[in-house]
Design a protein around this motif. Sequence first.
Motif, PDB file in Angstrom:
ATOM      1  N   THR A  15       0.841  -1.191   0.000  1.00 25.06           N
ATOM      2  CA  THR A  15       0.000   0.000   0.000  1.00 25.06           C
ATOM      3  C   THR A  15       0.873   1.236   0.000  1.00 25.06           C
ATOM      4  N   CYS A  16       0.257   2.408   0.012  1.00 26.60           N
ATOM      5  CA  CYS A  16       0.963   3.676  -0.185  1.00 26.60           C
ATOM      6  C   CYS A  16       1.390   4.298   1.142  1.00 26.60           C
ATOM      7  N   TYR A  17       2.595   4.828   1.155  1.00 28.91           N
ATOM      8  CA  TYR A  17       3.098   5.599   2.294  1.00 28.91           C
ATOM      9  C   TYR A  17       3.414   7.009   1.817  1.00 28.91           C
ATOM     10  N   ILE A  18       2.844   8.011   2.494  1.00 27.53           N
ATOM     11  CA  ILE A  18       3.164   9.409   2.221  1.00 27.53           C
ATOM     12  C   ILE A  18       4.160   9.868   3.278  1.00 27.53           C
ATOM     13  N   ALA A  19       5.401  10.034   2.877  1.00 27.80           N
ATOM     14  CA  ALA A  19       6.437  10.465   3.813  1.00 27.80           C
ATOM     15  C   ALA A  19       6.314  11.962   4.084  1.00 27.80           C
ATOM     16  N   SER A  20       6.695  12.369   5.285  1.00 24.75           N
ATOM     17  CA  SER A  20       6.539  13.756   5.715  1.00 24.75           C
ATOM     18  C   SER A  20       7.804  14.572   5.487  1.00 24.75           C
ATOM     19  N   THR A  21       7.609  15.861   5.195  1.00 26.23           N
ATOM     20  CA  THR A  21       8.734  16.793   5.191  1.00 26.23           C
ATOM     21  C   THR A  21       9.497  16.708   6.511  1.00 26.23           C
ATOM     22  N   TYR A  22       8.758  16.530   7.612  1.00 26.43           N
ATOM     23  CA  TYR A  22       9.375  16.504   8.941  1.00 26.43           C
ATOM     24  C   TYR A  22       9.719  15.078   9.375  1.00 26.43           C
ATOM     25  N   SER A  23      10.315  14.339   8.470  1.00 22.14           N
ATOM     26  CA  SER A  23      10.758  12.979   8.777  1.00 22.14           C
ATOM     27  C   SER A  23      12.088  13.005   9.526  1.00 22.14           C
ATOM     28  N   THR A  24      12.290  11.983  10.348  1.00 20.51           N
ATOM     29  CA  THR A  24      13.570  11.817  11.033  1.00 20.51           C
ATOM     30  C   THR A  24      14.498  10.889  10.266  1.00 20.51           C
ATOM     31  N   CYS A  25      14.087  10.487   9.070  1.00 24.90           N
ATOM     32  CA  CYS A  25      14.949   9.834   8.082  1.00 24.90           C
ATOM     33  C   CYS A  25      14.885  10.680   6.808  1.00 24.90           C
ATOM     34  N   SER A  26      15.935  10.659   6.033  1.00 25.20           N
ATOM     35  CA  SER A  26      15.959  11.474   4.819  1.00 25.20           C
ATOM     36  C   SER A  26      15.120  10.841   3.716  1.00 25.20           C
ATOM     37  N   VAL A  27      14.787  11.647   2.709  1.00 23.03           N
ATOM     38  CA  VAL A  27      14.034  11.104   1.584  1.00 23.03           C
ATOM     39  C   VAL A  27      14.786   9.946   0.939  1.00 23.03           C
TER      40      VAL A  27
ATOM     41  N   THR B 110      10.509  -0.963  -3.827  1.00 24.33           N
ATOM     42  CA  THR B 110       9.398  -1.335  -4.709  1.00 24.33           C
ATOM     43  C   THR B 110       8.053  -0.804  -4.203  1.00 24.33           C
ATOM     44  N   GLY B 111       8.088   0.013  -3.152  1.00 21.23           N
ATOM     45  CA  GLY B 111       6.849   0.496  -2.556  1.00 21.23           C
ATOM     46  C   GLY B 111       6.234   1.658  -3.315  1.00 21.23           C
ATOM     47  N   VAL B 112       4.941   1.875  -3.061  1.00 25.92           N
ATOM     48  CA  VAL B 112       4.248   3.052  -3.584  1.00 25.92           C
ATOM     49  C   VAL B 112       4.475   4.172  -2.574  1.00 25.92           C
ATOM     50  N   GLN B 113       5.283   5.158  -2.958  1.00 26.60           N
ATOM     51  CA  GLN B 113       5.664   6.209  -2.023  1.00 26.60           C
ATOM     52  C   GLN B 113       5.380   7.591  -2.607  1.00 26.60           C
ATOM     53  N   TRP B 114       4.647   8.385  -1.838  1.00 28.40           N
ATOM     54  CA  TRP B 114       4.422   9.787  -2.152  1.00 28.40           C
ATOM     55  C   TRP B 114       5.139  10.617  -1.103  1.00 28.40           C
ATOM     56  N   PHE B 115       5.294  11.917  -1.379  1.00 32.72           N
ATOM     57  CA  PHE B 115       5.990  12.771  -0.414  1.00 32.72           C
ATOM     58  C   PHE B 115       5.166  14.015  -0.131  1.00 32.72           C
ATOM     59  N   GLN B 116       4.995  14.318   1.165  1.00 28.98           N
ATOM     60  CA  GLN B 116       4.247  15.494   1.615  1.00 28.98           C
ATOM     61  C   GLN B 116       5.204  16.660   1.781  1.00 28.98           C
ATOM     62  N   LEU B 117       4.812  17.819   1.250  1.00 28.32           N
ATOM     63  CA  LEU B 117       5.686  18.991   1.240  1.00 28.32           C
ATOM     64  C   LEU B 117       5.061  20.161   1.985  1.00 28.32           C
ATOM     65  N   TYR B 118       5.875  20.779   2.858  1.00 24.16           N
ATOM     66  CA  TYR B 118       5.585  22.111   3.382  1.00 24.16           C
ATOM     67  C   TYR B 118       6.468  23.105   2.637  1.00 24.16           C
ATOM     68  N   ILE B 119       5.925  24.267   2.337  1.00 17.55           N
ATOM     69  CA  ILE B 119       6.714  25.317   1.699  1.00 17.55           C
ATOM     70  C   ILE B 119       7.280  26.231   2.783  1.00 17.55           C
ATOM     71  N   HIS B 120       8.604  26.409   2.763  1.00 15.78           N
ATOM     72  CA  HIS B 120       9.256  27.268   3.737  1.00 15.78           C
ATOM     73  C   HIS B 120       9.653  28.602   3.106  1.00 15.78           C
TER      74      HIS B 120
END
Length: 355
Positions: A101-113, A122-132
């Motif tokens: 299934t899909c994981y949306i990683a956070s801008t505020y992750s404690t691991c890097s992209v 092989t995962g379905v990965q999206w990325f959540q973005l905050y604009i600074h």
Amino acid sequence: MTLVCLSDFESYAKKHLPKAVWDFIAGGADECWTRDNNLTAYKKICFRPRLLRDVSALDTKTTILGSEISFPVGIAPTGFHKMTCPDGEQSTARAAEAMNTCYIASTYSTCSVEEIAAAAPTGVQWFQLYIHKRRDLSEQLVRRIESSGFQALVLTADLPYAGKRRDDLRNTLQFLSSFTLKNFEGAFEDNDYSEYGLPRDSMDSSISWKDIAWLKSLTHLPLIIKGILTKEDAELAVRHGVQGIIVSNHGGRQLDGVPATIDALVEVTAAVQGKVEVYLDGGIRTGSDVLKALALGAKCVFIGRPALWGLAYKGEKGLQQVLKILKDEFRLSMALAGCRNVSEIDQRLVQYSRL
């Protein structure tokens, strides 16, 4: 210990996590009315099950932005996963990959992209973005996201300023200083940091619809806007050429008093008229909640706090258990409602209670 439902994982996490960590995860804005209403709103919706439909063969698979997932529940973006388990977002990514299934990683992750992408190639990965305010950092992050293989970009639009979360103010969130926001490591020299590990007032509160074109110019990835609750903003999102909308109120952590996401869903789906995919987060605790959300127009739902509870229980394996429980409950709810696959789920399946 046998945990059989998501509330069991919630109880475990509350008992075993430090109080300040638990309060940070569980808390909502102001009086927490919206946080709590996200849950209770589902109890006002009843099923209209159809019988004698031959549900001996069931299919829970669906697609989101062209990617097939095993069932319509993904993991919403939440920050600081290392506060719940040592491997943080890498464990989250592996659990999502294992459950397809899909994981949306956070801008505020404690691991890097890069670490997140490598953990589940092989995962379905999206990325959540905050604009600074430093737009160059956001631009660099978008390029890193694309080169790391993420399949979509999710812009969180409901946080020009952080909501007032009373327990966090009482606790001062000093524990967060022990975690590094890896996506911004080495980016700032200023020592005046907020409790979130970034300079104070670093969020760009000037972000507006005109910036969607700028963001789209940075990447070829599909763009999803997270935080929409009204038909007016849903129509604007379509007009600005996004590919998806996540109906979200930030787990009740921003403006207290906005509708539960399940109540806002019908208005948003009616407004977009099928032109973009619509998803939902907020308040999902059972497989029957998932079924109700799909019946009211969601293509997929995403869980936030329950994912952290699973990580707190047994890391990657604990989160897999949470997802498996939801998948099994959703499958059973489908069968008992007379739906053999997700395409048979529609608004005729539910009604609002008169009680």
